[in-house]
Design a protein around this motif. Sequence first.
Motif, PDB file in Angstrom:
ATOM      1  N   GLY A 240       5.537  -5.858  -3.166  1.00 34.70           N
ATOM      2  CA  GLY A 240       5.985  -4.854  -3.806  1.00 34.70           C
ATOM      3  C   GLY A 240       7.133  -5.329  -5.648  1.00 34.70           C
TER       4      GLY A 240
ATOM      5  N   ASN B 274       3.511  -0.479  -5.397  1.00 39.48           N
ATOM      6  CA  ASN B 274       2.659  -1.832  -4.208  1.00 39.48           C
ATOM      7  C   ASN B 274       2.051  -2.974  -5.648  1.00 39.48           C
ATOM      8  OD1 ASN B 274       3.051   0.291  -2.876  1.00 39.48           O
ATOM      9  ND2 ASN B 274       1.449   1.240  -2.567  1.00 39.48           N
TER      10      ASN B 274
ATOM     11  N   LEU C 284       4.522  -3.797  -0.217  1.00 39.68           N
ATOM     12  CA  LEU C 284       4.856  -1.573  -0.605  1.00 39.68           C
ATOM     13  C   LEU C 284       6.362  -2.153  -1.426  1.00 39.68           C
ATOM     14  CD1 LEU C 284       4.823   0.541   2.439  1.00 39.68           C
ATOM     15  CD2 LEU C 284       3.236   0.443   0.930  1.00 39.68           C
TER      16      LEU C 284
END
Length: 481
Positions: free
Chosen positions: A20, A39, A125
């Motif tokens: 991420g 992401n 993420l």
Amino acid sequence: MPRFVDRVVIHAHAGNGGRGCASVHREKFKPLGGPDGGNGGRGGSIVLVVDPQVHTLLDFHFHPHVDAPSGKQGAGNNRDGANGSDLELKVPDGTVVLDEEGRLLADLVGIGTRFEAAVGGRGGLGNAALASRARKAPGFALLGEKGQSRDFTLELKTVADVGLIGFPSAGKSSLVSVISSAKPKIADYPFTTLAPNLGVVSAGEQTFTVADVPGLIPGASEGRGLGLDFLRHIERCAVLVHVVDCATLEPGRDPISDIDAVEAELAAYTPTLQGDTTLGDLAERPRAVVLNKIDVPEARELADFVRDEVAQRYGWPVFEVSTVSRDGLRPLTFALWDMVSAYKAALPPVASRRPVIKPIPVDESGFTVSSDGDGGFVVRGIRPERWVGQTDFTNDEAVGYLGDRLARLGVEDELLKLGAKPGCAVTIADMTFDWEPQTLAGVDVTMSGRGTDIRLEQTDRVGASERKVARRERRRPGDEE
């Protein structure tokens, strides 16, 4: 020279997830416009697909290591990284997938059947997805999850309606060559057939497939000769046909003893597809006996002599044929079609007899904490291990976020219940930590600068003070400063 390979071991590595992105939106008059890190992309999986143009596992024999592409890293302006494309491996119809311990994972029968053999890692993420009331502008992002790595075995089991079984040089290959368009290798020495030969046979307007599999000798169920290769390829056959050499000159052999020897090996063989009720147990499959080579006068006399005895002893239909003069071939092909169609018609519907392999449900919320016998503790569980793998330990804020997640999961409470002491080693996946129960976790705290965590700074200061006091206590009176 073409080779037939029906068993290989594959070393599969699915793609890793992309990392991420930690980014803050900036533009004129808006120097801090909020987190906008995208992401990471998902890693590619390795998928087995049944393809009608593939008939052997030869490609995997020479290239057993397969790697799927990884996902790409996320970027600023909320741009997610590209997913890694799945790697599709084409396999023949009738391929069986086994794990490292020989347990059945999938039975791939039917064109287009798919099986995900290794799963790609999740993408990490970005900080835009990690923003919350407590962390309005996270200064970190999660790393991508590693893709699954596993070894598995592929075994090819011939998909045919009729399987020809018998001793080496009984005339199985010759029979396939005259009742179909197949052109197997034929010679006058044992084990000429080293791989199954598949032929399509016409019986009027109907067609069915016949497989000539490697010859059999006593002890084949224990791996002698080509026995396992022979036995593996008859598991899917609806009808088994004993091809008996009535012209053999070997001492101690006759049609009855040959059939008994083959049946003994069938009874001793344990199929790989245990529990597969697709065509029933091998002992329940319809049988027929072909007394071959009656173009030889002595063989015809022997066939006429034992025909009634064989029929009475086993209760199976008996046929006298010659692949040289073509005697008895037409009645044989029509009789085999009748046996195949009658047996398949008596089976349950395909949907109810095809083995369905379902993954075992995994409870990702569970974890265990156990002592390592050295004063430390080991935490095991899908979620804790995944979180550790996704944490950038060079970033204090990311480490604090990991601590919050573990505390909310209940790891801290479980360690206290088991009597963990401050400073003891706690291992999760491949990381070992010095446990500090005084550090607040799982609660909202005032965030410090991006990429830092005030709790870790306090812990470091306390640890440094304790170490300084310990050093002073170790000094003896009169020592110089």
